[in-house]
Design a protein around this motif. Structure first.
Motif, PDB file in Angstrom:
ATOM      1  N   LEU A 173       0.828  -1.207   0.000  1.00 20.40           N
ATOM      2  CA  LEU A 173       0.000   0.000   0.000  1.00 20.40           C
ATOM      3  C   LEU A 173       0.860   1.255   0.000  1.00 20.40           C
ATOM      4  N   GLN A 174       1.936   1.230   0.780  1.00 20.20           N
ATOM      5  CA  GLN A 174       2.840   2.382   0.841  1.00 20.20           C
ATOM      6  C   GLN A 174       3.480   2.653  -0.525  1.00 20.20           C
ATOM      7  N   ILE A 175       3.940   1.587  -1.201  1.00 17.57           N
ATOM      8  CA  ILE A 175       4.559   1.747  -2.523  1.00 17.57           C
ATOM      9  C   ILE A 175       3.544   2.260  -3.532  1.00 17.57           C
ATOM     10  N   ARG A 183      -4.814   0.925  -8.908  1.00 15.55           N
ATOM     11  CA  ARG A 183      -5.241  -0.477  -8.985  1.00 15.55           C
ATOM     12  C   ARG A 183      -4.567  -1.310  -7.896  1.00 15.55           C
ATOM     13  N   THR A 184      -3.256  -1.133  -7.718  1.00 14.16           N
ATOM     14  CA  THR A 184      -2.555  -1.893  -6.679  1.00 14.16           C
ATOM     15  C   THR A 184      -3.021  -1.469  -5.288  1.00 14.16           C
ATOM     16  N   GLN A 185      -3.328  -0.171  -5.126  1.00 13.04           N
ATOM     17  CA  GLN A 185      -3.894   0.278  -3.847  1.00 13.04           C
ATOM     18  C   GLN A 185      -5.194  -0.471  -3.546  1.00 13.04           C
ATOM     19  N   ALA A 186      -6.057  -0.567  -4.570  1.00  5.80           N
ATOM     20  CA  ALA A 186      -7.342  -1.249  -4.384  1.00  5.80           C
ATOM     21  C   ALA A 186      -7.143  -2.708  -4.011  1.00  5.80           C
ATOM     22  N   GLU A 187      -6.224  -3.397  -4.697  1.00  6.43           N
ATOM     23  CA  GLU A 187      -5.960  -4.813  -4.404  1.00  6.43           C
ATOM     24  C   GLU A 187      -5.429  -4.981  -2.986  1.00  6.43           C
ATOM     25  N   ALA A 188      -4.469  -4.112  -2.616  1.00  3.72           N
ATOM     26  CA  ALA A 188      -3.879  -4.232  -1.280  1.00  3.72           C
ATOM     27  C   ALA A 188      -4.914  -3.976  -0.195  1.00  3.72           C
ATOM     28  N   LEU A 215     -12.251   2.658  -4.908  1.00  2.00           N
ATOM     29  CA  LEU A 215     -11.203   2.726  -5.935  1.00  2.00           C
ATOM     30  C   LEU A 215     -11.544   1.860  -7.135  1.00  2.00           C
ATOM     31  N   TYR A 216     -12.005   0.626  -6.896  1.00  2.00           N
ATOM     32  CA  TYR A 216     -12.348  -0.263  -8.009  1.00  2.00           C
ATOM     33  C   TYR A 216     -13.475   0.327  -8.864  1.00  2.00           C
ATOM     34  N   GLN A 223     -14.040  -6.955 -11.957  1.00  2.00           N
ATOM     35  CA  GLN A 223     -13.512  -8.133 -11.272  1.00  2.00           C
ATOM     36  C   GLN A 223     -13.076  -7.776  -9.857  1.00  2.00           C
ATOM     37  N   GLY A 224     -12.316  -6.686  -9.728  1.00  2.00           N
ATOM     38  CA  GLY A 224     -11.895  -6.261  -8.397  1.00  2.00           C
ATOM     39  C   GLY A 224     -13.074  -5.888  -7.516  1.00  2.00           C
ATOM     40  N   GLU A 225     -14.084  -5.236  -8.106  1.00  2.00           N
ATOM     41  CA  GLU A 225     -15.271  -4.863  -7.350  1.00  2.00           C
ATOM     42  C   GLU A 225     -15.967  -6.109  -6.797  1.00  2.00           C
ATOM     43  N   ALA A 226     -16.071  -7.168  -7.627  1.00  2.00           N
ATOM     44  CA  ALA A 226     -16.695  -8.415  -7.172  1.00  2.00           C
ATOM     45  C   ALA A 226     -15.903  -9.039  -6.022  1.00  2.00           C
TER      46      ALA A 226
END
Length: 632
Positions: A173-175, A183-188, A215-216, A223-226
């Motif tokens: 999340l920091q990176i 996108r990576t923030q949302a996944e993390a 974010l998603y 897909q991320g939202e699901a």
């Protein structure tokens, strides 16, 4: 406003240049990914059919071809076609290596690792994720490093090691925040929500999950939202807010079906079924689980099949359908054992390859040193020594990493085995109590039969747990052999198999005198338990079992168990002591892990194992082992 997809379709129809066609197809396929995934797959496959001609060796063409394969891998993953996804992604990786494109190689490593996660192959997932992470750090690709750290955390989450996952997620999340990677923030944040839920911190979980969902939606990533809706549903369910949980799960299910995300669809169905089961809506739960089971079997998702059969067993048991509950429990255990065995086999193969490659490379370097000219020998040797030192350091790091993985797996198996022993013992006691109650009732014969099956299943599971614990101790424990009191050890082994002996009406003939040998008492007791149990299980009607020992001239002590059963065919005898072998497929037990453990114990104590059998029914078999003897 012009539809961008229609605009790309028109441009593709008029494109004449090869590179223009490839780029247009790749862009169009990505646009169609969530609208018409079948059309996207069909389009992407067209790139492989285009005539390259003289451009076949052009790096620009190769990059476009590799990108189409990478996109195709993502599309196959989306619809649950994991084997095909792996095939095309490995082709893409080879092309990126050919043109030395490091950034896209990192991306493909991450994709391959994700596919192996869907297949519940944690060893391969970890292997490719670590390769990508190493390359990302080497090339200072901070954005990709964050994405791979998130994947690494996901592996630990799926292995239920949430405390180990959290530091990787916070670093991810920091990176991602530093680089503006939404996108990576949302996944993390989605994974952080999951971890906080497992660590029983619901407020932190909901805060992270809501940020991820926002974010998603901004990114338009369905897909991320699901996925994050399923995670939020889990948080609400753990707080017993069932209405909100079902809203999240239903939203995730609708999105997953809309974009043909079959793996996530199974997850949503499982969640909905579990909520219905908790609220005693068993009919709805069973109907939902039937849909999940059909889809999991269709795409071959073993990890999801384990979850579905486990929940089906629980629901059927809850409504008193014990026969069906037992069937699904056996399916759950069988598939889970397959996943574990596949992981163990893959780990061993990977380690063998690493050692072989490193050994071959070092031998090649030594041969090269022998053939250099005399005037360059000192200079070349210094260089070779430096390279060899670096290789040794790298190999040592890889060995330590793999040893850590093995230790983690052993610790995980040990923890699970210990956690399962207590409920299994309670299950056996409760079944005896239930027998006592049912025995006073008329017409309870069928119920008594079911309790007997429950007890047998519990005893079988407890036996498997004991074998796993013994296997784990063999890998990690070093013992000092001492003089064995074989009569006492055998007496303890006979007590442990007393229920089996009594139930089968077996006749056990044990020698009154024993040769003195060196070994480790608890391990040798496990050897006797395995050999006597097998002799009873595959003995005659009734089984007649004989246990003896003698001191051999060479200084070794030989012990054996002889039965009057069906024997073992000569062509099968070499397979008996292999890991996870099962020769008699008509019997549920098989020799399984037991004889493999016998071989490991005896060999670690300095002895050998074997079998003597003609394979003729009635003549039986003699299973023997040796240990270092002690002369009187």
């Amino acid at each position: 406003m012009v539809d961008p997809i229609l605009e790309l379709e028109v441009h593709l129809a008029s494109a004449s240049e090869l590179q223009d066609k490839i780029e247009t197809i790749n862009t169009l396929a990505l646009k169609l990914r969530y609208r018409d995934v079948s059309r996207a797959i069909s389009l992407t496959k067209q790139v492989q059919q285009l005539e390259a001609g003289e451009a076949a060796g052009d790096p620009v063409y190769i990059r476009g071809l590799a990108e189409s394969l990478r996109n195709l891998g993502a599309l196959h993953t989306q619809v649950g076609e994991y084997e095909e996804a792996l095939r095309v992604l490995l082709e893409a990786l080879a092309l990126y290596e050919k043109i030395e494109d490091r950034r896209d190689r990192i991306t493909v490593y991450a994709q391959i690792g994700a596919v192996y996660l869907y297949l519940s192959s944690f060893v391969n997932a970890l292997q490719y994720t670590l390769k990508g992470l190493e390359l990302a750090r080497l090339t200072e690709e901070r954005e990709l490093e964050g994405a791979l750290l998130n994947n690494l955390a996901t592996i630990y989450i799926l292995r239920q090691e949430h405390s180990r996952a959290l530091p990787y997620l916070l670093k991810t999340l920091q990176i991602a925040e530093g680089g503006g990677d939404l996108r990576t923030q949302a996944e993390a944040l989605d994974n952080i929500c999951n971890v906080y839920c497992r660590l029983e911190s619901p407020d932190d979980a909901l805060a992270a999950g809501q940020k991820s969902l926002k974010l998603y939606r901004e990114l338009g990533e369905m897909q991320g939202e699901a996925e994050v809706l399923n995670t939020l549903g889990t948080v609400y369910q753990s707080n017993r807010e069932y209405v909100r949980a079902l809203e999240c799960y239903s939203g995730a299910l609708a999105l997953s079906r809309k974009i043909a995300l079959r793996y996530e669809t199974i997850g949503s169905l499982l969640h909905i079924a579990s909520v219905n089961a908790e609220q005693n809506h068993t009919d709805q739960a069973l109907l939902t689980l039937k849909q999940a089971l059909d889809l999991a079997e269709e795409i071959g998702a073993k990890g999801r099949l384990v979850e579905v059969h486990q929940l089906l067993s629980s629901v059927h048991n809850k409504v008193g359908q014990f026969q069906r509950a037992l069937f699904h429990y056996e399916c759950f255990h069988q598939i889970k054992e397959q996943v574990f065995n596949d992981e163990a086999e893959t780990r061993l193969k990977n380690l063998e390859v690493v050692y072989q490659v490193e050994a071959a490379r070092r031998e090649a370097e030594i041969e090269q040193l022998k053939n250099v000219a005399l005037k360059l020998e000192v200079h070349e040797r210094n260089q070779a020594e430096q390279a060899l030192l670096a290789a040794n350091l790298q190999l040592q790091r890889e060995i330590e990493e793999r040893e850590q993985l093995i230790n983690d797996l052993n610790a995980f198996a040990h923890m699970v085995a210990h956690d399962l022993k207590t409920p299994l013992q309670s299950l056996e006691i409760l079944s005896f109590m239930l027998d006592s109650v049912l025995g006073k009732l008329e017409g309870a014969d069928e119920a008594l039969n079911l309790t007997g099956q429950i007890r047998q299943t519990g005893q079988k599971a407890n036996s498997i747990i004991m074998e796993l614990l013994t296997l784990a101790s063999l890998r990690s424990q070093e013992v000092e052999p001492t003089a064995l009191k074989m009569d006492q050890i055998l007496a303890e082994a006979v007590k442990r198999v007393g229920f089996t002996l009594e139930g089968s009406g077996a006749q056990l003939d044990v020698a009154s005198e024993w040769p003195v040998a060196r070994g480790h008492g608890p391990w040798v007791e496990e050897v006797w338990v395995n050999l006597i149990s097998n002799a009873v299980r595959y003995g005659g009607k009734p089984p007649v079992v004989e246990a003896r020992g003698e001191l051999l001239p060479g200084g070794m002590a030989r012990f054996w168990v002889r039965d009057n059963g069906i024997g073992v065919a000569p062509e099968d005898q070499g397979k008996l002591f292999q890991d996870f072998s099962r020769l008699n497929t008509t019997r549920a037990g098989g020799y399984g892990l037991g004889l493999s453990i016998v071989r490991r114990i005896v060999e670690k104590l300095g002895g050998e194992v074997g079998v003597v059998s003609s394979g003729v029914p009635g003549e039986g078999s003699e299973f023997w082992f040796t240990l270092p003897g002690i002369q009187h």
